[in-house]
Design a protein around this motif. Structure first.
Motif, PDB file in Angstrom:
ATOM      1  N   ARG A 118     -20.891   3.330  17.545  1.00 17.79           N
ATOM      2  CA  ARG A 118     -20.446   2.048  16.981  1.00 17.79           C
ATOM      3  C   ARG A 118     -21.481   0.962  17.260  1.00 17.79           C
ATOM      4  O   ARG A 118     -21.771   0.138  16.387  1.00 17.79           O
ATOM      5  CB  ARG A 118     -19.091   1.657  17.558  1.00 17.79           C
ATOM      6  N   GLU A 151     -23.217  -1.068  14.292  1.00 19.15           N
ATOM      7  CA  GLU A 151     -22.902  -2.490  14.131  1.00 19.15           C
ATOM      8  C   GLU A 151     -24.036  -3.424  14.544  1.00 19.15           C
ATOM      9  O   GLU A 151     -24.093  -4.571  14.103  1.00 19.15           O
ATOM     10  CB  GLU A 151     -21.644  -2.841  14.919  1.00 19.15           C
ATOM     11  N   HIS A 152     -24.932  -2.929  15.400  1.00 23.87           N
ATOM     12  CA  HIS A 152     -25.988  -3.810  15.914  1.00 23.87           C
ATOM     13  C   HIS A 152     -27.380  -3.337  15.534  1.00 23.87           C
ATOM     14  O   HIS A 152     -28.371  -3.912  15.992  1.00 23.87           O
ATOM     15  CB  HIS A 152     -25.850  -3.959  17.434  1.00 23.87           C
ATOM     16  N   THR A 160     -17.449  -3.832  22.296  1.00 21.93           N
ATOM     17  CA  THR A 160     -17.242  -2.572  21.581  1.00 21.93           C
ATOM     18  C   THR A 160     -16.103  -1.787  22.212  1.00 21.93           C
ATOM     19  O   THR A 160     -15.222  -1.278  21.507  1.00 21.93           O
ATOM     20  CB  THR A 160     -18.537  -1.748  21.570  1.00 21.93           C
TER      21      THR A 160
END
Length: 155
Positions: free
Chosen positions: A29, A33-34, A75
Motif C-alpha cells: 500500500r 500510494e506514495h 497506512t
C-alpha cells in the motif's frame, strides 16, 4: 541521555510484531500510494512498527514519528481491526493517533525536534532498530501524548 551500542542479536525485529501477510499488504500500500520503491516502503513500515512498540513500552514519554515514519503509521491505521489487535497485543491498550494541529498547519517548533530525539532514544533503549535517515526533523506530525495512549486535553 547517552546510549550504548547493543549487539544486533538483542534488537527486536519490528516485522515480527505483525503477521507476514499483513506486513506485505502494508508495504504494498505504501508503494502504491506514495510511489516509493519497495525497499523504502519496507524501511518505513518497519520503523513505524518500531515507533509504535516504543510508544507501547514507554507510556510516560511524549513520542512522535518523523514525517516518513508517519506514512507507515497512517497506512497501518487504515487496517483498523489489525491495528487494534496489534495495539492490544503489544501495548495492552489502543495507541491513538492524535494530530498536533499546530504542526499540521506548518507551525514548526524546536519542541518537535526534541521530541524526535526523545523518540529515537526511547526506541534504542527499548532494543528497537533505528534507521537514522528516516528520523530527520521534518515531520509534520508530533501528536503523541502520554506515549500515544491518549490525549490529556480530552481526558
Amino acid at each position: 541521555m547517552s546510549q550504548t551500542t547493543r549487539p544486533q542479536a538483542d534488537v527486536i525485529d519490528p516485522k515480527t510484531l505483525i503477521p507476514p501477510d499483513l506486513y506485505g499488504r502494508l508495504v504494498a500500500r505504501i508503494v502504491g500510494e506514495h510511489d516509493l520503491p519497495p525497499e523504502q516502503a519496507e524501511r518505513i513500515m518497519s520503523q513505524a512498527l518500531a515507533f509504535l512498540a516504543a510508544c507501547a513500552f514507554n507510556p510516560s514519554l511524549s513520542l512522535a514519528p518523523s514525517r516518513a515514519v508517519d506514512i507507515g503509521w497512517h497506512t497501518f491505521l487504515l487496517y483498523t481491526r489489525e491495528y487494534a489487535a496489534f495495539c492490544e497485543q503489544v501495548a495492552g491498550r489502543f495507541l491513538h493517533h492524535v494530530p498536533d494541529d499546530e504542526r499540521e498547519l506548518g507551525h514548526d517548533s524546536a519542541d518537535a525536534v526534541q521530541r524526535l530525539g526523545v523518540t529515537v532514544e526511547a526506541m534504542r533503549a527499548s532494543d528497537l532498530p533505528v534507521e537514522a535517515d528516516l528520523w530527520l526533523a521534518d515531520g509534520k506530525c508530533s501528536q503523541c501524548y502520554a506515549g500515544c495512549a491518549s490525549d490529556p486535553r480530552k481526558a
